[in-house]
Design a protein around this motif. Structure first.
Motif, PDB file in Angstrom:
ATOM      1  N   GLU A  20      -8.180  92.944  29.418  1.00  0.00           N
ATOM      2  CA  GLU A  20      -6.788  92.210  29.958  1.00  0.00           C
ATOM      3  C   GLU A  20      -6.223  92.470  30.899  1.00  0.00           C
ATOM      4  O   GLU A  20      -5.796  90.959  31.451  1.00  0.00           O
ATOM      5  CB  GLU A  20      -5.574  92.359  29.253  1.00  0.00           C
ATOM      6  N   ARG A  22      -7.558  91.951  33.700  1.00  0.00           N
ATOM      7  CA  ARG A  22      -8.875  91.741  34.700  1.00  0.00           C
ATOM      8  C   ARG A  22      -9.391  92.444  35.595  1.00  0.00           C
ATOM      9  O   ARG A  22      -8.924  92.015  36.847  1.00  0.00           O
ATOM     10  CB  ARG A  22      -7.609  90.602  35.524  1.00  0.00           C
ATOM     11  N   LEU A 345       5.297  84.046  28.811  1.00  0.00           N
ATOM     12  CA  LEU A 345       4.498  83.420  29.959  1.00  0.00           C
ATOM     13  C   LEU A 345       4.410  84.801  30.807  1.00  0.00           C
ATOM     14  O   LEU A 345       4.058  85.149  31.740  1.00  0.00           O
ATOM     15  CB  LEU A 345       5.014  82.966  31.017  1.00  0.00           C
ATOM     16  N   GLY A 347       2.037  87.658  30.509  1.00  0.00           N
ATOM     17  CA  GLY A 347       0.886  88.030  30.397  1.00  0.00           C
ATOM     18  C   GLY A 347       0.794  87.137  31.751  1.00  0.00           C
ATOM     19  O   GLY A 347       0.418  87.485  33.271  1.00  0.00           O
ATOM     20  N   GLN A 348       0.897  85.472  31.796  1.00  0.00           N
ATOM     21  CA  GLN A 348       0.260  84.650  32.880  1.00  0.00           C
ATOM     22  C   GLN A 348       1.253  85.659  34.549  1.00  0.00           C
ATOM     23  O   GLN A 348       0.472  85.786  35.339  1.00  0.00           O
ATOM     24  CB  GLN A 348       0.831  84.003  32.784  1.00  0.00           C
ATOM     25  N   GLN A 351      -0.025  88.491  35.974  1.00  0.00           N
ATOM     26  CA  GLN A 351      -1.468  87.994  36.105  1.00  0.00           C
ATOM     27  C   GLN A 351      -1.050  87.258  37.665  1.00  0.00           C
ATOM     28  O   GLN A 351      -1.760  87.131  38.848  1.00  0.00           O
ATOM     29  CB  GLN A 351      -2.509  87.149  34.893  1.00  0.00           C
ATOM     30  N   SER A 352      -0.802  86.752  37.854  1.00  0.00           N
ATOM     31  CA  SER A 352      -0.538  85.252  39.123  1.00  0.00           C
ATOM     32  C   SER A 352       0.408  86.221  40.136  1.00  0.00           C
ATOM     33  O   SER A 352      -0.204  86.557  41.811  1.00  0.00           O
ATOM     34  CB  SER A 352       0.745  84.508  38.855  1.00  0.00           C
ATOM     35  N   ASP A 365       5.421  89.440  24.720  1.00  0.00           N
ATOM     36  CA  ASP A 365       5.048  87.839  26.308  1.00  0.00           C
ATOM     37  C   ASP A 365       6.021  87.209  26.956  1.00  0.00           C
ATOM     38  O   ASP A 365       6.025  86.573  27.624  1.00  0.00           O
ATOM     39  CB  ASP A 365       4.166  86.924  25.135  1.00  0.00           C
ATOM     40  N   LEU A 395       5.212  78.813  38.163  1.00  0.00           N
ATOM     41  CA  LEU A 395       4.710  78.735  35.920  1.00  0.00           C
ATOM     42  C   LEU A 395       5.891  77.667  35.962  1.00  0.00           C
ATOM     43  O   LEU A 395       5.845  76.756  35.169  1.00  0.00           O
ATOM     44  CB  LEU A 395       5.614  80.266  35.414  1.00  0.00           C
TER      45      LEU A 395
END
Ligand SMILES: Cc1ncc(COP(=O)(O)O)c(C=O)c1O
Length: 396
Positions: A20, A22, A345, A347-348, A351-352, A365, A395
């Motif tokens: 997860e 990445r 958001l 997790g997003q 990652q970003s 989350d 976002l």
């Protein structure tokens, strides 16, 4: 990387869900930065989940580890060793504790605290009240102390005698007290639960309840201790001393260590043979911890942490005012901060940030947690805030 992934998948138990993340594969660290196997550099605001207090590979810690390794790496606790005794003295000289028990992790330190509280009150009292949303570790007793059911699922039957009250709600704790209550155990700043800071009336109220009833007050400072809030111990923020407290994470500069301290009368409940750890108080680890404490206790180090912590919190609040639809709340103290998103958001966002060279930690989350090394400079904090601003703008 493919080879490492394959080895992991084939040979390592699948408890961390690394995919997860990445597949970040870290090979080197220095100061507040880490490098991956492709040579990309990241500003590390995960900080080994609060372990890398002085950043990565601090030269004093490296030197302490190397020089002690040439002399004595391990000796059983059957014998005396100098680093252990010296570390105990420094910890006691700078805290509310009078005696130290050495373990190897936060969970073990908390396990020792729970055992000591029960031993002290044995056989009359055994119950422990902890807070909802708390996190105290993954051993069977500490995961039971943890006030989050998701960590307990599948491990029944759990040890008896634990109950959970609302953090920052004194009456909720009072309602659970009875004549069998041995201890109240809380994190002064909840970490894994999403960075919730105790109110001073709550901490002081718990101290009064414990004084009145003889219940022991245990502070879990595994994550929030050691200067992270800008004081050496978080409890100093509220001027209420614990009967027992634990710390771990950053103490060893990256080496595994956990400690449990207690005031003398309580500590005396442990007699020879009552509790032990093979690796606890290992000379190399203790020397590393002495190097860490040397720096934390140096002149204005902690004052700088307070100042920089406020600077970072102000920056986060500024982002909250720009992205008011996206950000629900900013919480924290010192170098322990959380940004709660209004939407799921996290997790997003994590990652970003990573793609832009900033490591942050998503809790659940909606929450982004920041645990920068205490050596982070204003320029590092600015870089993190600028990256976050870009990520939030995307976002939004
Ligand atoms: C407050 C607190 N207590 C205990 C623990 C458990 O520590 P360890 O993972 O070293 O066992 C943690 C870990 O995150 C923690 O944050």
């Amino acid at each position: 990387m493919d080879v490492i992934e394959e080895l992991e998948a084939r040979y390592v138990m699948n408890t961390y869900g690394r995919k997860e993340d990445r597949n970040l594969f870290l090979v080197k660290g220095e100061g507040c930065r880490v490098w991956d196997n492709r040579g990309r550099v990241y500003l590390d605001f995960v900080g080994g989940l609060a372990v890398n207090l002085l950043g990565h590979c601090h030269p004093d810690v490296v030197e302490a580890i190397c020089s002690q390794s040439r002399e004595l790496i391990h000796a059983s606790n059957l014998y005396y060793t100098r680093p252990q005794a010296e570390l105990a003295r420094v910890l006691v000289d700078h805290s509310a504790g009078d005696r130290v028990f050495f373990a190897n992790s936060g969970a073990e330190a908390n396990e020792a605290a729970i055992k000591l509280a029960r031993k002290y009150h044995f056989p009359e009292r055994h119950k422990i009240i902890t807070a909802l949303s708390s996190f105290h570790g993954r051993t069977l007793a500490t995961v039971t102390a943890t006030g989050q059911q998701k960590y307990q699922q599948g491990y029944a039957p759990l040890p008896e005698g634990f109950s959970y009250a609302l953090f920052n709600d004194l009456s909720s704790f009072e309602r659970l007290l009875d004549r069998e209550t041995a201890a109240i155990m809380i994190e002064p700043v909840q970490g894994e639960g999403g960075i919730h800071v105790a109110h001073s009336s709550f901490i002081q109220g718990l101290r009064k309840i414990c004084d009145r009833t003889g219940v022991l007050l245990i502070f879990d400072e595994v994550q929030c201790g050691l200067g992270r809030t800008g004081k050496l111990w978080a409890y100093e923020q509220w001027g209420a001393a614990p009967d027992i407290f634990t710390t771990a994470k950053g103490l060893g500069g990256g080496m595994p260590i956990g400690v449990m301290l207690a005031r003398l009368e309580v500590a005396d409940a442990f007699k020879p043979g009552d509790h032990a750890s093979t690796f606890g108080g290992n000379p190399v680890t203790c020397r590393a911890a002495l190097a860490v404490l040397d720096i934390l206790l140096e002149g204005s180090f902690l004052i700088q942490v307070q100042r920089k912590g406020e600077y970072f919190m102000t920056g986060l609040r500024r982002l909250a005012s720009i992205f008011s639809d996206l950000i629900g709340e900013i919480r924290g103290l010192g170098f322990m901060a959380a940004l709660e998103l209004a939407e799921p958001l996290a997790g997003q966002a994590q990652q970003s940030c990573q793609e832009k060279g900033l490591l942050v930690n998503a809790i659940g989350d909606r929450i982004l947690r920041f645990l920068p090394p205490l050596i982070a400079t204003e320029a590092d904090l600015e870089q993190a805030l600028a990256t976050l601003e870009q990520v939030l703008a995307e976002l939004a």
